[in-house]
Write an enzyme that holds these catalytic residues in place. Structure first.
Site, PDB file in Angstrom:
ATOM      1  N   CYS A  56       0.846  -1.077  -0.091  1.00  0.00           N
ATOM      2  CA  CYS A  56      -0.166   0.190   0.026  1.00  0.00           C
ATOM      3  C   CYS A  56       0.881   1.177  -0.155  1.00  0.00           C
ATOM      4  O   CYS A  56       0.443   2.231  -0.176  1.00  0.00           O
ATOM      5  CB  CYS A  56      -0.989   0.160   1.268  1.00  0.00           C
ATOM      6  SG  CYS A  56      -2.095  -1.186   1.344  1.00  0.00           S
ATOM      7  N   CYS A  67      -4.277  -7.640   2.496  1.00  0.00           N
ATOM      8  CA  CYS A  67      -4.805  -8.729   1.810  1.00  0.00           C
ATOM      9  C   CYS A  67      -4.233  -8.852   0.259  1.00  0.00           C
ATOM     10  O   CYS A  67      -4.866  -7.638  -0.202  1.00  0.00           O
ATOM     11  CB  CYS A  67      -6.373  -8.805   2.068  1.00  0.00           C
ATOM     12  SG  CYS A  67      -6.997 -10.069   1.030  1.00  0.00           S
ATOM     13  N   CYS A  81     -12.542 -14.228   3.051  1.00  0.00           N
ATOM     14  CA  CYS A  81     -13.299 -15.220   2.875  1.00  0.00           C
ATOM     15  C   CYS A  81     -13.935 -15.534   1.657  1.00  0.00           C
ATOM     16  O   CYS A  81     -14.140 -14.583   0.667  1.00  0.00           O
ATOM     17  CB  CYS A  81     -14.689 -14.779   3.516  1.00  0.00           C
ATOM     18  SG  CYS A  81     -16.123 -15.954   3.476  1.00  0.00           S
ATOM     19  N   CYS A  87     -12.776  -9.753   2.552  1.00  0.00           N
ATOM     20  CA  CYS A  87     -11.979  -9.911   3.443  1.00  0.00           C
ATOM     21  C   CYS A  87     -13.131  -9.627   4.805  1.00  0.00           C
ATOM     22  O   CYS A  87     -14.035  -8.808   4.573  1.00  0.00           O
ATOM     23  CB  CYS A  87     -10.953  -8.932   3.759  1.00  0.00           C
ATOM     24  SG  CYS A  87      -9.213  -9.608   3.621  1.00  0.00           S
TER      25      CYS A  87
HETATM   26 ZN   LIG Z   1      -9.081 -10.016   1.377  1.00  0.00          ZN
HETATM   27 ZN   LIG Z   2      -1.348  -2.915   2.610  1.00  0.00          ZN
END
Ligand SMILES: [Zn+2]
Ligand SMILES: [Zn+2]
Length: 247
Positions: A56, A67, A81, A87
């Protein structure tokens, strides 16, 4: 990608290049790139109050976990999930738990209805009929012409709803266990983060209010989307400053 390893931190551009970063506990402003890397050497990852997500490109709270599928950092991430395609984190875990709770009833009710059909119209469960209720057995029997397509379909449906009903029940139990202990599935099973983090909240009431908001049980009747997650000052400190047990 692991945001926690010191290697990814070393490869990442230093945060002071982008924003005026002051470590909330060290209270220290980095003077140069060398200074920044020296501080990282002195301060092993588990004792840092924040971390840097190189995917990020920003500093994130330590209780954020990146994620790679959603391509975002998720606050108090539980897991990604695959069934719901997203998520599960602090903001939507309450809906996930309620979804599991009602899934148990839905799936087991479906299993009961298909069981009645198979028991009454195909083969009695007792003494040996139960064997043909299993999806794979029904598939093989259909392939060899011992079962009609429709009955095979019902047997597969029975197996799927029966197993997913108990699967959802187990998952619901685990989710409530993690929540009541002030952790997430991620904290328990990924790199044993639980060993390095204080639990969120002092008691069950605070921990339920963190995930469900006030009056947690109301969520099971109707999703309380207008009720915010309730963070005590200690929980907020634990999540955003992430006090480590190692400090
Ligand atoms: Zn995710
Ligand atoms: Zn990140």
């Amino acid at each position: 990608m692991d945001c926690r390893s010191s290697d990814s931190l070393k490869n990442a551009p230093p945060p002071f290049a982008r924003l005026n970063y002051r470590d909330p506990i060290l209270g220290y402003e980095f003077e140069s790139e060398t200074d920044y890397f020296n501080r990282i050497e002195m301060d092993p990852p588990n004792t840092r109050t924040t971390k840097y997500c190189s995917a990020c490109n920003m500093i994130t709270p330590r209780r954020c976990h990146h994620c790679p599928l959603c391509k975002i950092c998720v606050l108090r991430k539980d897991h990604h999930c695959f069934l719901t395609g997203g998520c599960v984190g602090l903001a939507n875990q309450r809906y996930f738990i309620v979804f599991l709770f009602w899934s148990v009833f839905g799936a087991l009710y479906g299993a009961l209805l298909t069981f009645y059909y198979l028991n009454d119209f195909v083969t009695p469960w007792f003494p040996f009929g139960w064997f043909t209720y299993a999806g794979p057995v029904a598939l093989v029997r259909y392939a060899f012409g011992y079962e009609s397509l429709f009955n095979m379909f019902i047997a597969v449906m029975f197996s799927m709803s029966f197993s997913s009903g108990f699967g959802a029940l187990a998952f619901f139990g685990f989710q409530m266990y993690y929540t009541l202990h002030g952790y997430t599935m991620h904290d328990y099973h990924v790199a044993r983060l639980k060993d390095h983090l204080e639990s969120d909240g002092e008691n069950y009431t605070e921990r339920l209010a963190l995930v469900f908001g006030r009056r947690w049980w109301m969520n099971f009747i109707f999703p309380q989307f207008w009720v915010p997650n309730h963070l005590t000052p200690n929980i907020a400190r634990n999540i955003f400053l992430s006090v480590s047990k190692d400090l």
